[in-house]
Design an enzyme around this catalytic site. Sequence first.
Site, PDB file in Angstrom:
ATOM      1  N   ASN A   9      -0.581   6.756   1.024  1.00 11.14           N
ATOM      2  CA  ASN A   9       0.215   6.062   2.047  1.00 11.14           C
ATOM      3  C   ASN A   9       0.267   6.968   3.273  1.00 11.14           C
ATOM      4  O   ASN A   9       0.967   7.976   3.271  1.00 11.14           O
ATOM      5  CB  ASN A   9       1.612   5.792   1.490  1.00 11.14           C
ATOM      6  CG  ASN A   9       2.538   5.195   2.537  1.00 11.14           C
ATOM      7  OD1 ASN A   9       2.104   4.812   3.625  1.00 11.14           O
ATOM      8  ND2 ASN A   9       3.826   5.112   2.209  1.00 11.14           N
ATOM      9  N   TRP A  10      -0.475   6.585   4.290  1.00 14.86           N
ATOM     10  CA  TRP A  10      -0.578   7.446   5.474  1.00 14.86           C
ATOM     11  C   TRP A  10       0.640   7.347   6.378  1.00 14.86           C
ATOM     12  O   TRP A  10       0.763   8.104   7.347  1.00 14.86           O
ATOM     13  CB  TRP A  10      -1.834   7.080   6.283  1.00 14.86           C
ATOM     14  CG  TRP A  10      -3.126   7.354   5.579  1.00 14.86           C
ATOM     15  CD1 TRP A  10      -3.296   7.768   4.276  1.00 14.86           C
ATOM     16  CD2 TRP A  10      -4.444   7.229   6.130  1.00 14.86           C
ATOM     17  NE1 TRP A  10      -4.634   7.909   3.998  1.00 14.86           N
ATOM     18  CE2 TRP A  10      -5.362   7.585   5.120  1.00 14.86           C
ATOM     19  CE3 TRP A  10      -4.939   6.845   7.385  1.00 14.86           C
ATOM     20  CZ2 TRP A  10      -6.749   7.569   5.318  1.00 14.86           C
ATOM     21  CZ3 TRP A  10      -6.317   6.833   7.585  1.00 14.86           C
ATOM     22  CH2 TRP A  10      -7.204   7.196   6.561  1.00 14.86           C
ATOM     23  N   LYS A  11       1.516   6.388   6.109  1.00 21.58           N
ATOM     24  CA  LYS A  11       2.723   6.183   6.936  1.00 21.58           C
ATOM     25  C   LYS A  11       2.337   6.105   8.420  1.00 21.58           C
ATOM     26  O   LYS A  11       1.250   5.618   8.728  1.00 21.58           O
ATOM     27  CB  LYS A  11       3.748   7.295   6.642  1.00 21.58           C
ATOM     28  CG  LYS A  11       4.002   7.426   5.133  1.00 21.58           C
ATOM     29  CD  LYS A  11       5.173   8.272   4.769  1.00 21.58           C
ATOM     30  CE  LYS A  11       5.313   8.329   3.252  1.00 21.58           C
ATOM     31  NZ  LYS A  11       6.465   9.083   2.811  1.00 21.58           N
ATOM     32  N   HIS A  97       8.836   0.067   0.231  1.00 19.29           N
ATOM     33  CA  HIS A  97       8.929   1.511   0.397  1.00 19.29           C
ATOM     34  C   HIS A  97      10.333   1.892   0.866  1.00 19.29           C
ATOM     35  O   HIS A  97      10.939   1.180   1.672  1.00 19.29           O
ATOM     36  CB  HIS A  97       7.879   2.013   1.391  1.00 19.29           C
ATOM     37  CG  HIS A  97       7.707   3.489   1.324  1.00 19.29           C
ATOM     38  ND1 HIS A  97       8.596   4.348   1.921  1.00 19.29           N
ATOM     39  CD2 HIS A  97       6.800   4.258   0.683  1.00 19.29           C
ATOM     40  CE1 HIS A  97       8.222   5.598   1.650  1.00 19.29           C
ATOM     41  NE2 HIS A  97       7.141   5.563   0.906  1.00 19.29           N
ATOM     42  N   GLU A  99      11.325   3.940   2.952  1.00 22.10           N
ATOM     43  CA  GLU A  99      11.473   4.082   4.414  1.00 22.10           C
ATOM     44  C   GLU A  99      11.659   2.714   5.072  1.00 22.10           C
ATOM     45  O   GLU A  99      12.372   2.588   6.071  1.00 22.10           O
ATOM     46  CB  GLU A  99      10.257   4.836   4.980  1.00 22.10           C
ATOM     47  CG  GLU A  99      10.305   6.316   4.583  1.00 22.10           C
ATOM     48  CD  GLU A  99       8.963   6.983   4.390  1.00 22.10           C
ATOM     49  OE1 GLU A  99       7.936   6.465   4.864  1.00 22.10           O
ATOM     50  OE2 GLU A  99       8.936   8.047   3.745  1.00 22.10           O
ATOM     51  N   GLU A 169       9.348   5.806  -6.721  1.00 18.29           N
ATOM     52  CA  GLU A 169       9.463   6.859  -5.715  1.00 18.29           C
ATOM     53  C   GLU A 169      10.931   7.233  -5.534  1.00 18.29           C
ATOM     54  O   GLU A 169      11.645   6.612  -4.745  1.00 18.29           O
ATOM     55  CB  GLU A 169       8.888   6.371  -4.379  1.00 18.29           C
ATOM     56  CG  GLU A 169       7.416   6.056  -4.420  1.00 18.29           C
ATOM     57  CD  GLU A 169       6.735   6.256  -3.072  1.00 18.29           C
ATOM     58  OE1 GLU A 169       5.650   6.822  -3.053  1.00 18.29           O
ATOM     59  OE2 GLU A 169       7.324   5.864  -2.043  1.00 18.29           O
ATOM     60  N   GLY A 175       8.766  13.495   0.667  1.00 20.62           N
ATOM     61  CA  GLY A 175       8.614  14.341   1.842  1.00 20.62           C
ATOM     62  C   GLY A 175       9.545  15.546   1.845  1.00 20.62           C
ATOM     63  O   GLY A 175       9.696  16.220   2.853  1.00 20.62           O
ATOM     64  N   SER A 215       6.286  13.877  -3.169  1.00 19.94           N
ATOM     65  CA  SER A 215       5.827  15.267  -3.139  1.00 19.94           C
ATOM     66  C   SER A 215       4.752  15.597  -4.178  1.00 19.94           C
ATOM     67  O   SER A 215       4.720  16.710  -4.704  1.00 19.94           O
ATOM     68  CB  SER A 215       7.011  16.230  -3.255  1.00 19.94           C
ATOM     69  OG  SER A 215       7.900  16.041  -2.166  1.00 19.94           O
ATOM     70  N   GLY A 236       1.947  10.669  -0.188  1.00 20.03           N
ATOM     71  CA  GLY A 236       2.220  10.663   1.256  1.00 20.03           C
ATOM     72  C   GLY A 236       1.502  11.817   1.925  1.00 20.03           C
ATOM     73  O   GLY A 236       0.303  11.767   2.184  1.00 20.03           O
ATOM     74  N   GLY A 237       2.234  12.881   2.195  1.00 15.28           N
ATOM     75  CA  GLY A 237       1.714  14.024   2.942  1.00 15.28           C
ATOM     76  C   GLY A 237       0.358  14.537   2.475  1.00 15.28           C
ATOM     77  O   GLY A 237      -0.547  14.784   3.289  1.00 15.28           O
TER      78      GLY A 237
HETATM   79  P1  13P Z   1       5.259  12.439   0.026  1.00 16.75           P
HETATM   80  O1  13P Z   1       4.065  12.555  -0.909  1.00 16.75           O
HETATM   81  O2  13P Z   1       4.957  12.948   1.400  1.00 16.75           O
HETATM   82  O3  13P Z   1       6.499  12.982  -0.582  1.00 16.75           O
HETATM   83  O4  13P Z   1       5.509  10.862   0.227  1.00 16.75           O
HETATM   84  C1  13P Z   1       5.551  10.040  -0.874  1.00 16.75           C
HETATM   85  C2  13P Z   1       5.571   8.632  -0.403  1.00 16.75           C
HETATM   86  O5  13P Z   1       6.541   8.188   0.184  1.00 16.75           O
HETATM   87  C3  13P Z   1       4.386   7.804  -0.655  1.00 16.75           C
HETATM   88  O6  13P Z   1       4.628   6.461  -0.365  1.00 16.75           O
END
Ligand code: 13P
Length: 252
Positions: A9-11, A97, A99, A169, A175, A215, A236-237
């Site tokens: 997920n590149w956000k 998600h 967010e 999640e 994050g 993470s 994510g990251g």
């Molecule tokens: P991180 O891997 O950056 O913690 O993010 C997880 C995430 O929200 C994937 O959708």
Amino acid sequence: MRQKIVAGNWKMNKNLDEAKELIKGIKKEVQAGLEDGTRVIIAPCFVNLHYAAKKTKKSTIEVAAQNMHQANSGAYTGEVSADMLTNLGVNIVILGHSERREYFGETDELLAQKVDAALENKLEVVFCFGELLEDRKSGNHFKVVENQLKKALFHLQEADFKNIILAYEPVWAIGTGETASPEQAQEIHAFVRELLTKKYGVETANAISILYGGSVKPANAKEIFSKPDVDGGLIGGAALKAEDFAAIIKSI
Ligand code: 13P
């Protein structure tokens, strides 16, 4: 059949130039034989989906959107419909998600509508759920997870679950660098499979892929993925660097 899946997920990261580089890097790594039957999904932002879908068409990499609107079309300024996604060759959408829930006020009720619209349009849904830190501290995490799933998904028919991937999640692990322990992930995944067994039967529960997100990085992926009810990850990251993403895929 339960599938192994690693999704990135590149956000709101990577402009087109950067997305081009990252896709090139991931294609190189994945074509080098890293995937081993594992489904690899990338979710760039809306404006880069067209490019990503075209560039990955002949590869085993699949492309997902990070969100969509629940209506098929209409006066919804700034929004994107399911039909617009499938028309681009994007057949997967991430919904729910944390967010989207936190910053854009998406409720379980709204998510139920989005899930319906996605399935009607033959999109596969990666449905995210997970508790806040305060829920875990107060011991409410099971209840919170159960409510999220019941409200957004439990109106569906058994057959619909062929097109659902779940992603646990925990919000406190996203994050933050703080990962749920493999045991904490396994505990929730097993609990979710139990809920699905009660409502839809053991066959449906055993066939669904449940990913862990929060993470995940090359250093901890293997241990998390080794748990019996963890079928992969939503990253994510660490999905923003081709080598890291590839190393995570390799850990499965
Ligand atoms: P991180 O891997 O950056 O913690 O993010 C997880 C995430 O929200 C994937 O959708």
